[in-house]
Design an enzyme around this catalytic site. Structure first.
Site, PDB file in Angstrom:
ATOM      1  N   CYS A  36      -3.133  -1.294   6.880  1.00 23.76           N
ATOM      2  CA  CYS A  36      -2.403  -0.026   7.047  1.00 23.76           C
ATOM      3  C   CYS A  36      -2.806   0.690   8.333  1.00 23.76           C
ATOM      4  CB  CYS A  36      -2.604   0.879   5.838  1.00 23.76           C
ATOM      5  SG  CYS A  36      -1.615   0.351   4.420  1.00 23.76           S
ATOM      6  N   GLU A  75       0.407   3.934   1.749  1.00 26.97           N
ATOM      7  CA  GLU A  75       0.633   4.426   3.115  1.00 26.97           C
ATOM      8  C   GLU A  75       1.831   3.724   3.760  1.00 26.97           C
ATOM      9  OE1 GLU A  75      -3.912   4.534   2.514  1.00 26.97           O
ATOM     10  OE2 GLU A  75      -2.241   3.252   1.911  1.00 26.97           O
ATOM     11  N   CYS A  93       0.827  -1.209   0.000  1.00 33.65           N
ATOM     12  CA  CYS A  93       0.000   0.000   0.000  1.00 33.65           C
ATOM     13  C   CYS A  93       0.864   1.263   0.000  1.00 33.65           C
ATOM     14  CB  CYS A  93      -0.915   0.012   1.217  1.00 33.65           C
ATOM     15  SG  CYS A  93      -2.170  -1.268   1.205  1.00 33.65           S
ATOM     16  N   CYS A 146      -6.482   1.036   4.389  1.00 30.31           N
ATOM     17  CA  CYS A 146      -7.078  -0.285   4.576  1.00 30.31           C
ATOM     18  C   CYS A 146      -6.827  -0.738   6.017  1.00 30.31           C
ATOM     19  CB  CYS A 146      -6.483  -1.290   3.584  1.00 30.31           C
ATOM     20  SG  CYS A 146      -4.761  -1.734   3.929  1.00 30.31           S
TER      21      CYS A 146
END
Length: 158
Positions: A103, A62, A60, A100
């Site tokens: 994360c 992030e 991801c 998500c």
């Protein structure tokens, strides 16, 4: 196309930075989300979504921004925003996406007081507590007691 609108200066700065990151690096089915993470010294760190043939191997944006931040500084982390760039077949504009679940867990491990930009009911980006999005965070024994900010959040939630 432009960055989504936000209701405050920090959100607007992070969303614009995340949007510029993904707009410059978008590749269909490879890179669809850009993230920008602000530290307490005012620096912004960037991450790019890395898709993979095996979904679980994807990274991801992030998580990438968190890694970049920790490589650059030990300053506390303040806020994060992520923006999804639309596929060429989509007519919708770029949009803010919340982290998500994975994360959320990861970011809270490193920054229990982190704020995150989400889309409000008015359609504009706004900052909210990441701990508020994940009120029952997993706390194991690997690193000992939870960080003070997380422990305080847990007490106020009871």
């Amino acid at each position: 196309m432009s960055a989504p609108e936000c209701g405050d200066e920090i959100s607007q700065r992070l969303v614009a930075a995340a949007y510029e990151t993904i707009a410059a690096r978008y590749v269909v089915e490879r890179h669809q989300i850009g993230a920008a993470l602000l530290d307490a010294d005012g620096a912004v760190h960037f991450g790019l979504h890395l898709d993979a043939m095996v979904g679980r191997a994807a990274v991801c944006a992030e998580a990438g921004a968190l890694s970049a931040a920790r490589l650059a500084t030990s300053a506390p982390l303040v806020a994060v925003a992520a923006v999804r760039y639309p596929k060429p077949t989509e007519t919708a504009p770029a949009r803010i996406v919340p982290p998500c679940g994975l994360c959320r867990e990861l970011l809270l491990d490193y920054a229990p007081g982190l704020a995150v930009v989400v889309t409000g009911t008015d359609g504009a980006g706004r900052l909210v507590s990441l701990a508020g999005l994940l009120p029952h965070k997993y706390v194991g024994t690997k690193w000992g007691a939870p960080a003070p900010a997380l422990a305080e959040h847990t007490r106020t939630a009871l």
